[in-house]
Design a protein around this motif. Structure first.
Motif, PDB file in Angstrom:
ATOM      1  N   GLU A  58       0.826  -1.207   0.000  1.00  0.00           N
ATOM      2  CA  GLU A  58       0.000   0.000   0.000  1.00  0.00           C
ATOM      3  C   GLU A  58       0.864   1.261   0.000  1.00  0.00           C
ATOM      4  O   GLU A  58       0.532   2.241  -0.669  1.00  0.00           O
ATOM      5  CB  GLU A  58      -0.955  -0.012   1.192  1.00  0.00           C
ATOM      6  CG  GLU A  58      -1.958  -1.160   1.163  1.00  0.00           C
ATOM      7  CD  GLU A  58      -2.832  -1.195  -0.088  1.00  0.00           C
ATOM      8  OE1 GLU A  58      -3.138  -0.123  -0.666  1.00  0.00           O
ATOM      9  OE2 GLU A  58      -3.220  -2.306  -0.497  1.00  0.00           O
ATOM     10  N   LEU A  59       1.991   1.244   0.720  1.00  0.00           N
ATOM     11  CA  LEU A  59       2.887   2.400   0.743  1.00  0.00           C
ATOM     12  C   LEU A  59       3.518   2.637  -0.631  1.00  0.00           C
ATOM     13  O   LEU A  59       3.644   3.774  -1.087  1.00  0.00           O
ATOM     14  CB  LEU A  59       3.959   2.213   1.807  1.00  0.00           C
ATOM     15  CG  LEU A  59       3.438   2.215   3.248  1.00  0.00           C
ATOM     16  CD1 LEU A  59       4.498   1.690   4.197  1.00  0.00           C
ATOM     17  CD2 LEU A  59       2.956   3.605   3.654  1.00  0.00           C
ATOM     18  N   ARG A  60       3.924   1.552  -1.304  1.00  0.00           N
ATOM     19  CA  ARG A  60       4.495   1.689  -2.642  1.00  0.00           C
ATOM     20  C   ARG A  60       3.438   2.194  -3.614  1.00  0.00           C
ATOM     21  O   ARG A  60       3.681   3.102  -4.406  1.00  0.00           O
ATOM     22  CB  ARG A  60       5.065   0.350  -3.111  1.00  0.00           C
ATOM     23  CG  ARG A  60       5.710   0.423  -4.495  1.00  0.00           C
ATOM     24  CD  ARG A  60       6.389  -0.877  -4.883  1.00  0.00           C
ATOM     25  NE  ARG A  60       5.538  -2.040  -4.808  1.00  0.00           N
ATOM     26  CZ  ARG A  60       4.671  -2.413  -5.755  1.00  0.00           C
ATOM     27  NH1 ARG A  60       4.548  -1.700  -6.852  1.00  0.00           N
ATOM     28  NH2 ARG A  60       3.937  -3.485  -5.606  1.00  0.00           N
ATOM     29  N   LYS A  61       2.248   1.619  -3.560  1.00  0.00           N
ATOM     30  CA  LYS A  61       1.166   2.052  -4.453  1.00  0.00           C
ATOM     31  C   LYS A  61       0.765   3.507  -4.182  1.00  0.00           C
ATOM     32  O   LYS A  61       0.292   4.193  -5.072  1.00  0.00           O
ATOM     33  CB  LYS A  61      -0.049   1.130  -4.316  1.00  0.00           C
ATOM     34  CG  LYS A  61       0.146  -0.225  -4.952  1.00  0.00           C
ATOM     35  CD  LYS A  61       0.348  -0.072  -6.435  1.00  0.00           C
ATOM     36  CE  LYS A  61       0.360  -1.411  -7.125  1.00  0.00           C
ATOM     37  NZ  LYS A  61       0.613  -1.311  -8.550  1.00  0.00           N
ATOM     38  N   ALA A  62       0.984   3.976  -2.936  1.00  0.00           N
ATOM     39  CA  ALA A  62       0.658   5.360  -2.595  1.00  0.00           C
ATOM     40  C   ALA A  62       1.671   6.335  -3.173  1.00  0.00           C
ATOM     41  O   ALA A  62       1.428   7.539  -3.202  1.00  0.00           O
ATOM     42  CB  ALA A  62       0.584   5.520  -1.077  1.00  0.00           C
ATOM     43  N   GLY A  63       2.827   5.820  -3.653  1.00  0.00           N
ATOM     44  CA  GLY A  63       3.783   6.692  -4.316  1.00  0.00           C
ATOM     45  C   GLY A  63       5.198   6.657  -3.778  1.00  0.00           C
ATOM     46  O   GLY A  63       6.058   7.377  -4.293  1.00  0.00           O
ATOM     47  N   ASP A  65       8.871   5.887  -3.651  1.00  0.00           N
ATOM     48  CA  ASP A  65       9.788   5.420  -4.685  1.00  0.00           C
ATOM     49  C   ASP A  65      10.602   4.221  -4.226  1.00  0.00           C
ATOM     50  O   ASP A  65      11.033   3.408  -5.034  1.00  0.00           O
ATOM     51  CB  ASP A  65      10.741   6.551  -5.104  1.00  0.00           C
ATOM     52  CG  ASP A  65       9.994   7.682  -5.793  1.00  0.00           C
ATOM     53  OD1 ASP A  65       9.102   7.392  -6.612  1.00  0.00           O
ATOM     54  OD2 ASP A  65      10.309   8.841  -5.495  1.00  0.00           O
ATOM     55  N   GLN A  66      10.834   4.121  -2.913  1.00  0.00           N
ATOM     56  CA  GLN A  66      11.529   2.970  -2.346  1.00  0.00           C
ATOM     57  C   GLN A  66      10.827   2.577  -1.055  1.00  0.00           C
ATOM     58  O   GLN A  66      10.462   3.441  -0.256  1.00  0.00           O
ATOM     59  CB  GLN A  66      12.996   3.285  -2.053  1.00  0.00           C
ATOM     60  CG  GLN A  66      13.795   3.583  -3.300  1.00  0.00           C
ATOM     61  CD  GLN A  66      15.273   3.724  -3.013  1.00  0.00           C
ATOM     62  OE1 GLN A  66      15.837   2.989  -2.211  1.00  0.00           O
ATOM     63  NE2 GLN A  66      15.900   4.677  -3.673  1.00  0.00           N
ATOM     64  N   GLU A  80      10.919   1.606  -7.147  1.00  0.00           N
ATOM     65  CA  GLU A  80      10.219   1.936  -8.389  1.00  0.00           C
ATOM     66  C   GLU A  80      11.180   2.701  -9.289  1.00  0.00           C
ATOM     67  O   GLU A  80      11.888   3.591  -8.823  1.00  0.00           O
ATOM     68  CB  GLU A  80       8.979   2.793  -8.094  1.00  0.00           C
ATOM     69  CG  GLU A  80       7.898   2.069  -7.313  1.00  0.00           C
ATOM     70  CD  GLU A  80       7.245   0.959  -8.096  1.00  0.00           C
ATOM     71  OE1 GLU A  80       6.916   1.153  -9.282  1.00  0.00           O
ATOM     72  OE2 GLU A  80       7.062  -0.130  -7.520  1.00  0.00           O
ATOM     73  N   MET A  81      11.226   2.355 -10.542  1.00  0.00           N
ATOM     74  CA  MET A  81      12.109   3.027 -11.489  1.00  0.00           C
ATOM     75  C   MET A  81      11.324   4.139 -12.187  1.00  0.00           C
ATOM     76  O   MET A  81      10.294   3.882 -12.813  1.00  0.00           O
ATOM     77  CB  MET A  81      12.637   2.025 -12.526  1.00  0.00           C
ATOM     78  CG  MET A  81      13.289   0.781 -11.902  1.00  0.00           C
ATOM     79  SD  MET A  81      14.557   1.136 -10.670  1.00  0.00           S
ATOM     80  CE  MET A  81      15.834   1.794 -11.685  1.00  0.00           C
TER      81      MET A  81
END
Length: 178
Positions: A58-63, A65-66, A80-81
């Motif tokens: 959920e944290l990654r999907k929220a934006g 980058d790492q 995320e690249m």
């Protein structure tokens, strides 16, 4: 040929040949021999390492980058690249803690020049890779095939493949100490 302080060995084959199946059988055999193994696997598309609904996902999907997830037993970094680019094997291996491993196994990256074992199933009617790739050091197949001067390993005998890898590691260490 090895750019790293530990041997790096790939498994080259067409999709559906059984690379992951073999590796899942090989890794425990290598561990029984005392070999500390790291694994690099190339994924061809977007992938997730955890389950939707988990905090890291959920944290990654929220934006973020790492996202680094850590516990007393495991750590995972998802990055995320910003600009999609094919991963470079050298960069991926350098991200591993090479002081903690004896061998890095690589699934895919078959077009790169580094030592690899080709997996081949004649029943799949695919061309052999080794004639065009001088970095193939052996062929593991499930039938008798012409491998030129390369060793032919039985794809259905992971113990024999493990033995070949251990001997190759010993030879690699001897060469690097010269």
């Amino acid at each position: 040929m090895n750019l790293f302080k530990v041997p790096v060995l790939g498994f080259a084959a067409y999709s559906g040949t059984g690379k992951t199946t073999l590796l899942v059988r090989l890794i425990p055999l290598l561990k029984q021999q005392g070999v500390r193994v790291a694994m690099v696997k190339h994924a061809h598309h977007e992938f997730d390492i955890d389950i939707p609904g988990k905090d890291s996902y959920e944290l990654r999907k929220a934006g973020a980058d790492q996202v680094l997830v850590a516990s007393d037993r495991r750590r995972a970094l998802v990055r995320e690249m910003a600009t999609p680019a094919e991963p470079r094997l050298e960069e991926l291996v350098k991200k591993l803690d090479l002081d903690e491993v004896d061998l890095v196994l690589v699934e895919c990256f078959r077009h790169l020049p580094f030592p690899k074992i080709e997996l081949h199933r004649p029943s799949l009617k695919k061309e052999l890779i080794y004639p065009q790739d001088p970095s193939v050091i052996a062929v593991a197949a499930d039938a008798e095939i012409d491998t030129g001067n390369l060793p032919l390993l039985d794809l259905n005998q992971p113990e024999a493949i493990m033995q070949f890898i251990c001997e190759w590691m010993d030879q690699t260490k001897e060469i690097s100490q010269m």
